[in-house]
Design an enzyme around this catalytic site. Structure first.
Site, PDB file in Angstrom:
ATOM      1  N   GLY A  93       1.178  70.871  -7.857  1.00 30.82           N
ATOM      2  CA  GLY A  93       0.054  71.417  -7.090  1.00 30.82           C
ATOM      3  C   GLY A  93      -0.988  71.987  -8.028  1.00 30.82           C
ATOM      4  O   GLY A  93      -0.765  72.120  -9.238  1.00 30.82           O
TER       5      GLY A  93
ATOM      6  N   SER B 254      -3.554  74.553  -9.937  1.00 29.51           N
ATOM      7  CA  SER B 254      -3.361  75.865 -10.548  1.00 29.51           C
ATOM      8  C   SER B 254      -3.653  76.921  -9.475  1.00 29.51           C
ATOM      9  O   SER B 254      -4.637  76.812  -8.746  1.00 29.51           O
ATOM     10  CB  SER B 254      -4.330  76.018 -11.731  1.00 29.51           C
ATOM     11  OG  SER B 254      -4.224  77.295 -12.283  1.00 29.51           O
ATOM     12  N   GLY B 255      -2.771  77.892  -9.353  1.00 32.86           N
ATOM     13  CA  GLY B 255      -2.959  78.937  -8.342  1.00 32.86           C
ATOM     14  C   GLY B 255      -2.390  78.576  -6.980  1.00 32.86           C
ATOM     15  O   GLY B 255      -2.460  79.372  -6.039  1.00 32.86           O
ATOM     16  N   SER B 256      -1.782  77.398  -6.862  1.00 30.19           N
ATOM     17  CA  SER B 256      -1.237  76.996  -5.552  1.00 30.19           C
ATOM     18  C   SER B 256       0.085  77.710  -5.261  1.00 30.19           C
ATOM     19  O   SER B 256       0.563  77.671  -4.129  1.00 30.19           O
ATOM     20  CB  SER B 256      -1.054  75.474  -5.479  1.00 30.19           C
ATOM     21  OG  SER B 256      -0.142  75.039  -6.473  1.00 30.19           O
ATOM     22  N   GLY B 257       0.681  78.316  -6.267  1.00 31.28           N
ATOM     23  CA  GLY B 257       1.896  79.099  -6.033  1.00 31.28           C
ATOM     24  C   GLY B 257       3.157  78.482  -6.599  1.00 31.28           C
ATOM     25  O   GLY B 257       4.265  78.939  -6.291  1.00 31.28           O
ATOM     26  N   LYS B 258       3.019  77.485  -7.468  1.00 34.50           N
ATOM     27  CA  LYS B 258       4.203  76.812  -8.031  1.00 34.50           C
ATOM     28  C   LYS B 258       5.134  77.802  -8.737  1.00 34.50           C
ATOM     29  O   LYS B 258       6.330  77.826  -8.479  1.00 34.50           O
ATOM     30  CB  LYS B 258       3.779  75.718  -9.027  1.00 34.50           C
ATOM     31  CG  LYS B 258       2.849  74.674  -8.484  1.00 34.50           C
ATOM     32  CD  LYS B 258       2.467  73.668  -9.542  1.00 34.50           C
ATOM     33  CE  LYS B 258       1.720  74.234 -10.718  1.00 34.50           C
ATOM     34  NZ  LYS B 258       0.384  74.795 -10.419  1.00 34.50           N
ATOM     35  N   SER B 259       4.562  78.598  -9.647  1.00 35.45           N
ATOM     36  CA  SER B 259       5.396  79.505 -10.449  1.00 35.45           C
ATOM     37  C   SER B 259       6.018  80.581  -9.573  1.00 35.45           C
ATOM     38  O   SER B 259       7.225  80.868  -9.698  1.00 35.45           O
ATOM     39  CB  SER B 259       4.569  80.202 -11.538  1.00 35.45           C
ATOM     40  OG  SER B 259       3.873  79.264 -12.283  1.00 35.45           O
TER      41      SER B 259
ATOM     42  N   SER C 197       1.121  68.740 -12.965  1.00 33.57           N
ATOM     43  CA  SER C 197       1.506  67.314 -12.908  1.00 33.57           C
ATOM     44  C   SER C 197       0.592  66.534 -11.961  1.00 33.57           C
ATOM     45  O   SER C 197       1.027  66.077 -10.911  1.00 33.57           O
ATOM     46  CB  SER C 197       2.984  67.154 -12.532  1.00 33.57           C
ATOM     47  OG  SER C 197       3.387  68.006 -11.481  1.00 33.57           O
TER      48      SER C 197
HETATM   49  N1  LIG Z   1      -7.652  72.318 -18.080  1.00 31.98           N
HETATM   50  C1  LIG Z   1      -6.611  72.859 -17.419  1.00 31.98           C
HETATM   51  N2  LIG Z   1      -6.164  72.277 -16.267  1.00 31.98           N
HETATM   52  C2  LIG Z   1      -5.093  72.831 -15.621  1.00 31.98           C
HETATM   53  N3  LIG Z   1      -4.431  73.933 -16.049  1.00 31.98           N
HETATM   54  C3  LIG Z   1      -4.841  74.532 -17.202  1.00 31.98           C
HETATM   55  C4  LIG Z   1      -5.949  74.023 -17.913  1.00 31.98           C
HETATM   56  N4  LIG Z   1      -6.145  74.816 -19.002  1.00 31.98           N
HETATM   57  C5  LIG Z   1      -5.212  75.773 -18.965  1.00 31.98           C
HETATM   58  N5  LIG Z   1      -4.419  75.611 -17.885  1.00 31.98           N
HETATM   59  C6  LIG Z   1      -3.218  76.453 -17.645  1.00 31.98           C
HETATM   60  O1  LIG Z   1      -2.117  75.594 -17.956  1.00 31.98           O
HETATM   61  C7  LIG Z   1      -1.232  75.512 -16.853  1.00 31.98           C
HETATM   62  C8  LIG Z   1      -0.946  74.048 -16.491  1.00 31.98           C
HETATM   63  O2  LIG Z   1      -0.066  73.499 -17.406  1.00 31.98           O
HETATM   64  P1  LIG Z   1       0.825  72.262 -16.977  1.00 31.98           P
HETATM   65  O3  LIG Z   1       1.666  71.949 -18.154  1.00 31.98           O
HETATM   66  O4  LIG Z   1       1.509  72.579 -15.703  1.00 31.98           O
HETATM   67  O5  LIG Z   1      -0.267  71.125 -16.723  1.00 31.98           O
HETATM   68  S1  LIG Z   1      -0.026  69.569 -16.586  1.00 31.98           S
HETATM   69  O6  LIG Z   1       1.147  69.372 -15.701  1.00 31.98           O
HETATM   70  O7  LIG Z   1       0.207  69.001 -17.902  1.00 31.98           O
HETATM   71  O8  LIG Z   1      -1.250  69.026 -15.968  1.00 31.98           O
HETATM   72  C9  LIG Z   1      -1.912  76.158 -15.677  1.00 31.98           C
HETATM   73  O9  LIG Z   1      -0.887  76.923 -15.078  1.00 31.98           O
HETATM   74  P2  LIG Z   1      -0.740  77.115 -13.510  1.00 31.98           P
HETATM   75  O10 LIG Z   1      -1.909  77.961 -13.136  1.00 31.98           O
HETATM   76  O11 LIG Z   1       0.570  77.841 -13.392  1.00 31.98           O
HETATM   77  O12 LIG Z   1      -0.736  75.785 -12.833  1.00 31.98           O
HETATM   78  C10 LIG Z   1      -3.021  76.992 -16.269  1.00 31.98           C
HETATM   79  O13 LIG Z   1      -2.579  78.322 -16.425  1.00 31.98           O
HETATM   80  N1  LIG Z   2       2.439  82.141   0.054  1.00 31.89           N
HETATM   81  C1  LIG Z   2       2.229  82.157  -1.252  1.00 31.89           C
HETATM   82  N2  LIG Z   2       2.925  81.322  -2.045  1.00 31.89           N
HETATM   83  C2  LIG Z   2       2.726  81.346  -3.380  1.00 31.89           C
HETATM   84  N3  LIG Z   2       1.837  82.132  -4.015  1.00 31.89           N
HETATM   85  C3  LIG Z   2       1.117  83.007  -3.262  1.00 31.89           C
HETATM   86  C4  LIG Z   2       1.287  83.028  -1.874  1.00 31.89           C
HETATM   87  N4  LIG Z   2       0.441  83.953  -1.384  1.00 31.89           N
HETATM   88  C5  LIG Z   2      -0.201  84.472  -2.426  1.00 31.89           C
HETATM   89  N5  LIG Z   2       0.191  83.922  -3.576  1.00 31.89           N
HETATM   90  C6  LIG Z   2      -0.351  84.311  -4.858  1.00 31.89           C
HETATM   91  O1  LIG Z   2      -1.048  83.191  -5.413  1.00 31.89           O
HETATM   92  C7  LIG Z   2      -0.926  83.199  -6.827  1.00 31.89           C
HETATM   93  C8  LIG Z   2      -0.301  81.890  -7.244  1.00 31.89           C
HETATM   94  O2  LIG Z   2      -0.126  81.902  -8.623  1.00 31.89           O
HETATM   95  P1  LIG Z   2       1.018  81.107  -9.337  1.00 31.89           P
HETATM   96  O3  LIG Z   2       2.326  81.321  -8.678  1.00 31.89           O
HETATM   97  O4  LIG Z   2       0.902  81.421 -10.796  1.00 31.89           O
HETATM   98  O5  LIG Z   2       0.557  79.605  -9.032  1.00 31.89           O
HETATM   99  P2  LIG Z   2       0.601  78.328  -9.978  1.00 31.89           P
HETATM  100  O6  LIG Z   2       1.864  78.405 -10.764  1.00 31.89           O
HETATM  101  O7  LIG Z   2       0.558  77.174  -9.032  1.00 31.89           O
HETATM  102  O8  LIG Z   2      -0.640  78.450 -10.846  1.00 31.89           O
HETATM  103  C9  LIG Z   2      -0.051  84.396  -7.204  1.00 31.89           C
HETATM  104  O9  LIG Z   2      -0.883  85.479  -7.534  1.00 31.89           O
HETATM  105  C10 LIG Z   2       0.717  84.665  -5.896  1.00 31.89           C
HETATM  106  O10 LIG Z   2       1.097  86.020  -5.764  1.00 31.89           O
END
Ligand SMILES: Nc1ncnc2c1ncn2[C@@H]1O[C@H](COP(=O)(O)OS(=O)(=O)O)[C@@H](OP(=O)(O)O)[C@H]1O
Ligand SMILES: Nc1ncnc2c1ncn2[C@@H]1O[C@H](COP(=O)(O)OP(=O)(O)O)[C@@H](O)[C@H]1O
Length: 200
Positions: free
Chosen positions: A32, A34-39, A106
Site C-alpha cells: 500500500g 506510504s502512510g496507508s498503515g502497513k507498519s 511494493s
Molecule cells: N520515493 C519514495 N517512495 C516511497 N517511499 C519512500 C520514498 N522515499 C523514502 N520513502 C520511505 O521508504 C519507505 C518505503 O520503502 P519500501 O522498501 O517499502 O519501498 S518499495 O517497496 O521498495 O517501493 C516508506 O515507508 P512507508 O511510509 O512505511 O511506506 C517511506 O518512509
Molecule cells: N486504521 C488505521 N490503520 C493503520 N494506520 C492508521 C489507522 N488510523 C490511523 N493510522 C495512522 O496512520 C499512520 C500510518 O503510518 P504507517 O503505519 O507508518 O504506514 P505505512 O507503513 O503504510 O507508511 C500512522 O500514524 C497510524 O497511527
C-alpha cells in the site's frame, strides 16, 4: 550465478520446525501507499500472533533499507531488487518455520507476483492496505508527502512514481475506515478461515 553451485538438502526440514512450533509458516505481504498503515498494522498483527504463541517477524521497508538494502534507492530498478531480496529473506524465514509479516510499499504487481511465485504454493498472502492518497497525505506521519510535493524527494509513490493496486488481493483492509484493532481482528479471522493458524 548458480553455475557450479549445488543445492544441499538438510536433514531438518521446514516440516520438522512447523511440528515443533505447532503452527504453519507463511508470508503475509502488506502492500500500500506510504502512510496507508502497513507498519502499524503489521506490528499490531505481530503482537497478537506473538502473544498467542507464534513465531513471527515483521520485515519493514524502512528498517530493511537501513541494512540489507541500504544500497538501494527508489528507482523502479532498485525497488525490483528490494523486492527480490526481501522475497528471498521471507523464503528463508518460512523455511525456518516463522510467520513473516512483510510491510513494503511494493508498488509493482509484477514484483509482488514474482515473490509469490518464488514461494511454495499457498505460502504468500497479499494484504492490500487500501487507503486513498488524500488520507495518506493528510496523515503524512514522516512529512514525506509534503517534501515530495515540494520536489525534495523524487520518485515518491503516489506523487511522482506509480502504485499498481492489487487486482485480486487475498485480503483487503480499508485502513481509512477501520480502527487498527478491528483490522487485526479481520486478519486473524481470515488466517483462521484459511487454516493458516489454529482456531483457538
Ligand atoms: N520515493 C519514495 N517512495 C516511497 N517511499 C519512500 C520514498 N522515499 C523514502 N520513502 C520511505 O521508504 C519507505 C518505503 O520503502 P519500501 O522498501 O517499502 O519501498 S518499495 O517497496 O521498495 O517501493 C516508506 O515507508 P512507508 O511510509 O512505511 O511506506 C517511506 O518512509
Ligand atoms: N486504521 C488505521 N490503520 C493503520 N494506520 C492508521 C489507522 N488510523 C490511523 N493510522 C495512522 O496512520 C499512520 C500510518 O503510518 P504507517 O503505519 O507508518 O504506514 P505505512 O507503513 O503504510 O507508511 C500512522 O500514524 C497510524 O497511527
Amino acid at each position: 550465478m548458480t553455475q557450479d553451485v549445488y543445492w544441499h538438502d538438510n536433514y531438518i526440514t521446514r516440516q520438522h520446525r512447523q511440528e515443533r512450533n505447532n503452527h504453519k509458516s507463511f508470508v503475509l505481504w502488506f502492500t500500500g501507499l506510504s502512510g496507508s498503515g502497513k507498519s502499524s498494522l503489521a506490528n499490531a498483527v505481530e503482537k497478537h500472533l506473538f502473544e498467542s504463541g507464534h513465531n513471527v517477524i515483521v520485515l519493514d521497508g524502512d528498517n530493511v533499507r537501513h541494512g540489507l538494502c541500504s544500497d538501494l534507492h527508489f528507482s523502479a530498478e532498485d525497488r525490483h531488487e528490494n523486492m527480490r531480496r526481501v522475497g528471498e529473506v521471507s523464503k528463508l524465514f518460512v523455511e525456518a518455520g516463522t510467520i513473516v509479516l512483510a510491510a513494503f510499499v511494493s508498488p509493482y504487481r509484477e514484483d509482488r507476483e514474482r515473490v509469490r511465485s518464488r514461494l511454495p504454493h499457498g505460502d504468500f498472502h497479499e494484504v492490500y492496505c487500501k487507503c486513498d492518497l488524500e488520507v495518506c497525505e493528510e496523515r503524512d506521519p514522516k512529512d514525506l508527502y509534503a517534501r515530495a510535493r515540494k520536489g525534495e524527494i523524487e520518485n515518491f509513490t503516489g506523487i511522482s512514481a506509480p502504485y499498481e493496486e492489487p487486482i485480486k488481493p487475498d485480503i483487503v483492509i480499508n485502513t481509512s475506515t477501520l480502527t487498527i484493532e478491528a483490522e487485526v481482528n479481520v486478519i486473524i479471522e481470515r488466517l483462521k478461515a484459511k487454516r493458516l493458524i489454529a482456531n483457538q
